[in-house]
Design a protein around this motif. Structure first.
Motif, PDB file in Angstrom:
ATOM      1  N   GLU A 139       4.569  -1.326  14.722  1.00 19.93           N
ATOM      2  CA  GLU A 139       4.921  -1.724  13.359  1.00 19.93           C
ATOM      3  C   GLU A 139       3.687  -1.598  12.461  1.00 19.93           C
ATOM      4  O   GLU A 139       2.558  -1.834  12.892  1.00 19.93           O
ATOM      5  N   TYR A 140       3.935  -1.255  11.170  1.00 26.90           N
ATOM      6  CA  TYR A 140       2.845  -1.079  10.211  1.00 26.90           C
ATOM      7  C   TYR A 140       2.769  -2.293   9.295  1.00 26.90           C
ATOM      8  O   TYR A 140       3.732  -2.621   8.608  1.00 26.90           O
ATOM      9  N   GLU A 141       1.629  -2.962   9.300  1.00 30.49           N
ATOM     10  CA  GLU A 141       1.414  -4.152   8.477  1.00 30.49           C
ATOM     11  C   GLU A 141       0.252  -3.923   7.518  1.00 30.49           C
ATOM     12  O   GLU A 141      -0.406  -2.868   7.556  1.00 30.49           O
ATOM     13  N   LYS A 175       0.455  -2.858  14.207  1.00 30.37           N
ATOM     14  CA  LYS A 175       0.665  -3.794  15.314  1.00 30.37           C
ATOM     15  C   LYS A 175       1.390  -3.050  16.432  1.00 30.37           C
ATOM     16  O   LYS A 175       2.487  -2.531  16.235  1.00 30.37           O
TER      17      LYS A 175
END
Length: 588
Positions: A561-563, A568
């Protein structure tokens, strides 16, 4: 005259044994009680194997003494009809108490066509049992054996066993008439300067190669003689033995130089094979896959190259492409032979390198899919293939011979707690493993080098277990796999009497044959694999994007996932690579 190893035996005892020649025994007794008692007594007195050839008329035709660990089976110097049985039975003792027939006994029965082969187990001044074997019908192109026993003394079925000799005569005659079946094994002498244990292993190799060992020679020396390996005096002595026993070949328990081999052949008057060449010949017979055959050919060429003499040896059938290489101006036959071999070695190295590259790609795909690789390694004939079959339910080829498995075999194995692994069976190790084989089979042994976990299988019934165990660890270090995590599995507990536990204390005792201890081994493998890869969440800053690519290579990515702060990544990764990634993220 008493043949064999009579050194150190009292003259009075030899004279007493020679009186057997003057005795007459009952014709209607397969093993006459009086002869049995004398053989047991003499065996205890000399602590060596004792053998007699007993004719159908009840006369002793020949007597020989062997060592405790060998079967003395000299050729009888009588004219025999090749269309029938020999006309006498071989009765010999086993001082260790084991009354069963050995593979050498069985092979000798087929080759020399005795009326029968009989083994007598000798314990502490008593007979432990008696086994007899006879030639049977032809099965799959080979004469089978009919075996009885072991039976206790006093319970020998004399009439039945004597009738089996008559039946064996009929079966052999019928086999020859119908198909010309003739056992054709080379009769060999084994020579070592090492130990009885090393000779035992060499005998196993000779048996695997289909040879019959007639005699063994142990000549203790600090180092090999540079000219003849065993010294000229001993070589001349053995030349007489080779003539007397009609030996076809001598096999030496070490690797010989070209000069040593030529000199020894000149003195002995028979062909000489060294340990390395014997192992290479076994490998050549047993290699099944294309890669295995290439590896064997490479090893044989590397062995042969420094031994070329140029004495008319034709290399026209050495390998593909050899006939296309032309002789240069002024080039001798020896130079051409060497050039042909070097060219073929280069070709084989290229082919094996390409196969290794393809295997590496397949291995990388397995790693990305999160498949754990467990490699079965260990001494040859320790039971690795039987264990693989027991754990995976497959039917990998199994045989009670050295080097039954040469090519790596992978099988899926289901483990406790919903885990699984790919288990690979590898070629067995051996003492004095020829360096040509280590080099040639390096690509195959990569399966052990790149495995996540090694299961080192030991044969608990082996008399030289500690030597075999140290050899395995030494070979693993030579291959660069000495630091791999491993489990030691001591196999064949069903064939021994367990007394004191064996180090290390965390070893697993199993029987691949009966299934004993396999549940514990499976649990141990499962727990080790679980500890290797753990599920973690990592936050990788965008400034360290290269870490993402490394994670895809070394870990099993479950989510990404892109934060705001970075990427992440949820993945399963082993402890070694996790520590490496964490250092990179910390900037160390």
């Amino acid at each position: 005259m008493i043949y064999g190893n009579i050194e150190g035996i009292r003259d009075s005892l030899i004279a007493e044994m020679e009186r057997l020649y003057d005795m007459e025994f009952a014709r209607d007794e397969f093993v006459p009680d009086r002869l049995l008692n004398l053989l047991v007594r003499f065996t205890q007195a000399v602590n060596r194997e004792l053998m007699v050839y007993l004719g159908r008329d009840g006369r002793v035709l020949e007597i020989a003494v062997g060592s405790v660990s060998s079967v003395g089976l000299p050729e009888l110097h009588l004219r025999r009809n090749t269309e029938r049985l020999a006309g006498f039975r071989c009765i010999h003792t086993h001082p260790g108490g084991d009354a069963r027939l050995s593979s050498v006994d069985e092979q000798a029965l087929r080759l020399l066509r005795f009326d029968a082969m009989c083994a007598i187990g000798v314990g502490d001044n008593y007979c432990t049992g008696i086994t007899a074997a006879f030639l049977g019908e032809v099965e799959y192109g080979r004469i089978s054996l009919v075996t009885y026993g072991p039976v206790k003394p006093g319970r020998v079925p004399h009439k039945l066993w004597l009738r089996e000799i008559e039946l064996a005569e009929e079966r052999v005659g019928r086999a020859i008439a119908e198909g010309g079946v003739v056992e054709n094994a080379e009769k060999v002498m084994l020579i070592s300067i090492d130990s009885d244990e090393s000779l035992n292993e060499l005998e196993g190799l000779a048996d695997t190669a289909g040879m019959i060992v007639l005699t063994r020679v142990l000549q203790k020396r600090q180092k090999p003689d540079t000219a003849t390996y065993i010294g000229s005096g001993k070589a001349e002595e053995l030349q007489l033995t080779c003539q007397a026993m009609e030996i076809d070949m001598a096999i030496v328990d070490d690797e010989l130089s070209a000069a040593q081999q030529r000199n020894l052949e000149a003195v002995l008057g028979v062909s000489v094979l060294d340990r390395t060449a014997l192992i290479l010949n076994i490998f050549a017979r047993r290699a099944q896959t294309a890669e295995g055959k290439l590896q064997v050919e490479l090893a044989m060429l590397k062995y042969r190259l420094p031994r070329l003499t140029g004495l008319g040896v034709s290399l026209s059938r050495m390998g593909a492409g050899a006939s296309q290489r032309m002789r240069g101006p002024g080039e001798t036959k020896l130079e051409l032979d060497r050039r042909v071999i070097r060219g073929r070695i280069d070709d084989l190295n290229r082919e094996l390198k390409e196969l290794s590259r393809q295997r590496a790609m397949r291995r990388a795909r397995r790693e990305k899919q999160g498949e754990n690789i467990v490699a079965l390694v260990g001494y040859t004939n320790a039971g690795k293939s039987t264990l693989l079959n027991a754990l995976s339910g497959s039917d990998v080829y199994v045989e009670n011979k050295l080097f039954a498995t040469l090519d790596p075999v992978l099988r899926q194995v289901e483990l406790p707690e919903n885990r699984s692994c790919l288990m690979v069976d590898t070629v067995g190790f051996i003492n004095k493993l020829p360096h040509q084989l280590v080099e040639a089979f390096h690509s195959t042994l990569e399966e052990a080098l790149n495995a996540d976990l090694l299961v080192i299988v030991h044969d608990m019934s082996a008399p030289d277990l500690e030597t075999q165990r140290s050899t395995v660890f030494e070979v693993l270090r030579e291959l660069g796999a000495g630091g791999k995590p491993y489990i030691e599995a001591f196999n064949k507990v069903d064939s021994i009497k367990m007394e004191d536990p064996i180090d290390p204390p965390d070893a697993v005792y199993i029987s691949a044959k009966t299934g004993a201890g396999l549940d514990r081994l499976m649990n141990e493998i499962s727990s080790r694999i679980a500890a290797m890869r753990m599920q973690v969440e990592l936050l990788v800053p965008y400034s360290k994007g290269s870490v993402i690519a490394i994670l895809h290579d070394v870990a099993e990515i479950e989510a990404q996932e892109y934060e705001a702060e970075g990427t992440k990544v949820t993945c399963r990764i082993d402890a070694v690579n996790l520590a490496r990634i964490q250092k990179m993220l910390e900037g160390k």
